[in-house]
Design a protein around this motif. Structure first.
Motif, PDB file in Angstrom:
ATOM      1  N   GLN A  34       0.747  -1.303  -0.079  1.00 30.49           N
ATOM      2  CA  GLN A  34      -0.030   0.054  -0.020  1.00 30.49           C
ATOM      3  C   GLN A  34       0.875   1.295   0.001  1.00 30.49           C
ATOM      4  N   ILE A  35       1.841   1.286   0.879  1.00 29.49           N
ATOM      5  CA  ILE A  35       3.035   2.375   0.621  1.00 29.49           C
ATOM      6  C   ILE A  35       3.438   2.498  -0.493  1.00 29.49           C
ATOM      7  N   LYS A  36       3.812   1.421  -1.196  1.00 33.67           N
ATOM      8  CA  LYS A  36       4.409   1.723  -2.684  1.00 33.67           C
ATOM      9  C   LYS A  36       3.546   2.385  -3.523  1.00 33.67           C
ATOM     10  N   LYS A  37       2.241   1.871  -3.460  1.00 34.49           N
ATOM     11  CA  LYS A  37       1.197   2.358  -4.373  1.00 34.49           C
ATOM     12  C   LYS A  37       0.865   3.828  -4.023  1.00 34.49           C
ATOM     13  N   MET A  38       0.792   4.207  -2.739  1.00 33.42           N
ATOM     14  CA  MET A  38       0.456   5.403  -2.435  1.00 33.42           C
ATOM     15  C   MET A  38       1.501   6.361  -2.600  1.00 33.42           C
ATOM     16  N   ASP A  39       3.004   6.071  -2.255  1.00 35.15           N
ATOM     17  CA  ASP A  39       4.095   7.043  -2.381  1.00 35.15           C
ATOM     18  C   ASP A  39       5.297   6.358  -2.723  1.00 35.15           C
ATOM     19  N   GLU A  40       5.717   6.416  -3.901  1.00 35.64           N
ATOM     20  CA  GLU A  40       6.909   5.477  -4.308  1.00 35.64           C
ATOM     21  C   GLU A  40       8.120   5.855  -3.516  1.00 35.64           C
ATOM     22  N   TYR A  41       8.118   7.298  -3.212  1.00 37.96           N
ATOM     23  CA  TYR A  41       9.358   7.820  -2.432  1.00 37.96           C
ATOM     24  C   TYR A  41       9.410   7.109  -1.002  1.00 37.96           C
ATOM     25  N   THR A  42       8.332   7.101  -0.542  1.00 36.18           N
ATOM     26  CA  THR A  42       8.512   6.817   0.923  1.00 36.18           C
ATOM     27  C   THR A  42       8.823   5.150   1.066  1.00 36.18           C
ATOM     28  N   PHE A  43       8.509   4.358  -0.004  1.00 34.78           N
ATOM     29  CA  PHE A  43       8.869   2.891  -0.119  1.00 34.78           C
ATOM     30  C   PHE A  43      10.406   2.808  -0.490  1.00 34.78           C
ATOM     31  N   THR A  44      10.917   3.423  -1.277  1.00 42.20           N
ATOM     32  CA  THR A  44      12.239   3.670  -1.769  1.00 42.20           C
ATOM     33  C   THR A  44      13.050   4.151  -0.488  1.00 42.20           C
ATOM     34  N   HIS A  45      12.511   5.234   0.054  1.00 42.77           N
ATOM     35  CA  HIS A  45      13.249   5.766   1.353  1.00 42.77           C
ATOM     36  C   HIS A  45      13.394   4.604   2.455  1.00 42.77           C
ATOM     37  N   SER A  46      12.416   3.734   2.507  1.00 33.06           N
ATOM     38  CA  SER A  46      12.400   2.681   3.607  1.00 33.06           C
ATOM     39  C   SER A  46      13.369   1.647   3.340  1.00 33.06           C
ATOM     40  N   GLY A  74      14.766  -0.003  10.233  1.00 34.54           N
ATOM     41  CA  GLY A  74      14.953   1.076   9.014  1.00 34.54           C
ATOM     42  C   GLY A  74      13.858   0.727   7.879  1.00 34.54           C
ATOM     43  N   PHE A  75      13.671  -0.510   7.561  1.00 39.18           N
ATOM     44  CA  PHE A  75      12.884  -0.986   6.421  1.00 39.18           C
ATOM     45  C   PHE A  75      11.431  -0.671   7.021  1.00 39.18           C
ATOM     46  N   LEU A  76      10.966  -0.652   8.037  1.00 33.98           N
ATOM     47  CA  LEU A  76       9.650  -0.536   8.625  1.00 33.98           C
ATOM     48  C   LEU A  76       9.369   0.640   9.377  1.00 33.98           C
ATOM     49  N   HIS A  77      10.368   1.636   9.424  1.00 32.20           N
ATOM     50  CA  HIS A  77      10.238   2.972  10.469  1.00 32.20           C
ATOM     51  C   HIS A  77       8.975   3.587   9.819  1.00 32.20           C
ATOM     52  N   ASP A  78       8.549   3.789   8.518  1.00 29.61           N
ATOM     53  CA  ASP A  78       7.562   4.558   8.374  1.00 29.61           C
ATOM     54  C   ASP A  78       6.499   3.879   7.592  1.00 29.61           C
ATOM     55  N   ILE A  79       6.079   2.812   8.396  1.00 24.47           N
ATOM     56  CA  ILE A  79       4.934   1.759   7.881  1.00 24.47           C
ATOM     57  C   ILE A  79       3.837   2.606   8.340  1.00 24.47           C
ATOM     58  N   GLY A  80       3.962   3.086   9.433  1.00 23.54           N
ATOM     59  CA  GLY A  80       2.666   4.034   9.815  1.00 23.54           C
ATOM     60  C   GLY A  80       2.020   5.003   9.085  1.00 23.54           C
ATOM     61  N   LYS A  81       2.858   5.121   7.959  1.00 23.53           N
ATOM     62  CA  LYS A  81       2.311   6.246   6.936  1.00 23.53           C
ATOM     63  C   LYS A  81       1.065   5.761   5.838  1.00 23.53           C
ATOM     64  N   ILE A  82       0.958   4.402   6.065  1.00 23.86           N
ATOM     65  CA  ILE A  82      -0.384   3.845   5.557  1.00 23.86           C
ATOM     66  C   ILE A  82      -1.688   4.507   5.909  1.00 23.86           C
ATOM     67  N   TYR A  83      -1.432   5.048   7.291  1.00 26.11           N
ATOM     68  CA  TYR A  83      -2.710   5.654   8.085  1.00 26.11           C
ATOM     69  C   TYR A  83      -2.714   7.178   7.710  1.00 26.11           C
ATOM     70  N   ILE A  84      -1.716   7.847   7.033  1.00 30.39           N
ATOM     71  CA  ILE A  84      -2.003   9.127   6.644  1.00 30.39           C
ATOM     72  C   ILE A  84      -2.521   9.406   5.337  1.00 30.39           C
ATOM     73  N   PRO A  85      -3.454  10.226   5.291  1.00 30.58           N
ATOM     74  CA  PRO A  85      -4.196  10.519   3.928  1.00 30.58           C
ATOM     75  C   PRO A  85      -3.230  10.786   2.935  1.00 30.58           C
ATOM     76  N   GLU A  86      -3.504  10.292   1.662  1.00 28.36           N
ATOM     77  CA  GLU A  86      -2.532  10.503   0.630  1.00 28.36           C
ATOM     78  C   GLU A  86      -2.392  11.864   0.200  1.00 28.36           C
ATOM     79  N   GLU A  87      -3.296  12.448   0.043  1.00 27.09           N
ATOM     80  CA  GLU A  87      -3.243  14.188  -0.090  1.00 27.09           C
ATOM     81  C   GLU A  87      -2.490  14.751   0.704  1.00 27.09           C
TER      82      GLU A  87
END
Length: 213
Positions: A34-46, A74-87
């Motif tokens: 879901q993170i990868k689909k929402m925000d490619e940067y966040t996934f690559t950054h992870s 490091g890989f999971l540090h931003d996983i909580g962003k799935i709950y942040i609105p995409e906009e």
């Protein structure tokens, strides 16, 4: 990074351990997808943060389990962003105060998600929760004091900041690796753990391909 066979062998081992508790967890895999689909940067950054965290732990000569934990955190540090609105996550302009306060909740969301699974080490969960805390107790989400945070979140914090600074984002152009190192060498010392910075700054110029760009 992998010029020495010793380094390459250990890196592959640590990555294999990291994926063991992820690949059999459909909820975490779905969250990462879901993170990868929402925000490619966040996934690559992870992914990048996982590598930097792993190398910092290796340079600090931590034991094998701590290195595995650092890589996974490091890989999971931003996983909580799935709950942040995409906009909000993909906003190209400056965030409002209210939007920034929403973004600041992602460590709590990530910790809450991982806390449902016993497969994840407590130190990994704490790193996800505390990776935006700072040694001056002005971080978020808890403004935690330095002695409460622990080493692993401080490792992920340095890896996180360095990669974020040296990667293009929708609202900010990347700084060069040298600019990021200069920042960490000066302003970074008042916010990030100085011991972790010492090992990072003394090794990253040799290993990071970004230094040649």
């Amino acid at each position: 990074m992998f010029q020495e066979e010793y380094t390459y062998t250990h890196v592959t081992q640590f990555l294999a351990h990291m994926y063991e508790s992820i690949e059999g967890n459909p909820i975490i895999l779905k969250a990462l997808d879901q993170i990868k689909k929402m925000d490619e940067y966040t996934f690559t950054h992870s992914v990048n943060t996982a590598f930097y965290s792993m190398f910092i732990a290796m340079w600090m000569d931590l034991d094998e389990q701590d290195i595995i934990n650092a890589t996974q955190a490091g890989f999971l540090h931003d996983i909580g962003k799935i709950y942040i609105p995409e906009e909000i996550l993909n906003k190209s302009g400056v965030l409002t105060r209210e939007e920034y306060e929403i973004i600041q909740l992602h460590p709590l969301y990530g910790y809450s998600l991982l806390n449902e699974f016993s497969a994840f080490n407590l130190e990994v969960k704490r790193a996800v929760l505390f990776h935006h805390e700072r040694i001056d107790a002005k971080g978020y989400p808890l403004c935690a004091t330095d002695d409460y945070v622990g080493l692993l979140p401080k490792i992920v914090a340095v890896a996180d900041v360095y990669d974020a600074m040296t990667t293009n984002r929708i609202y900010k152009k990347a700084k060069s690796a040298r600019e990021a190192i200069d920042y960490l060498s000066h302003q970074g010392r008042s916010q990030l753990d100085n011991q972790v910075l010492y090992y990072f700054l003394n090794n990253i110029p040799v290993y990071d391909f970004k230094m040649s760009q």
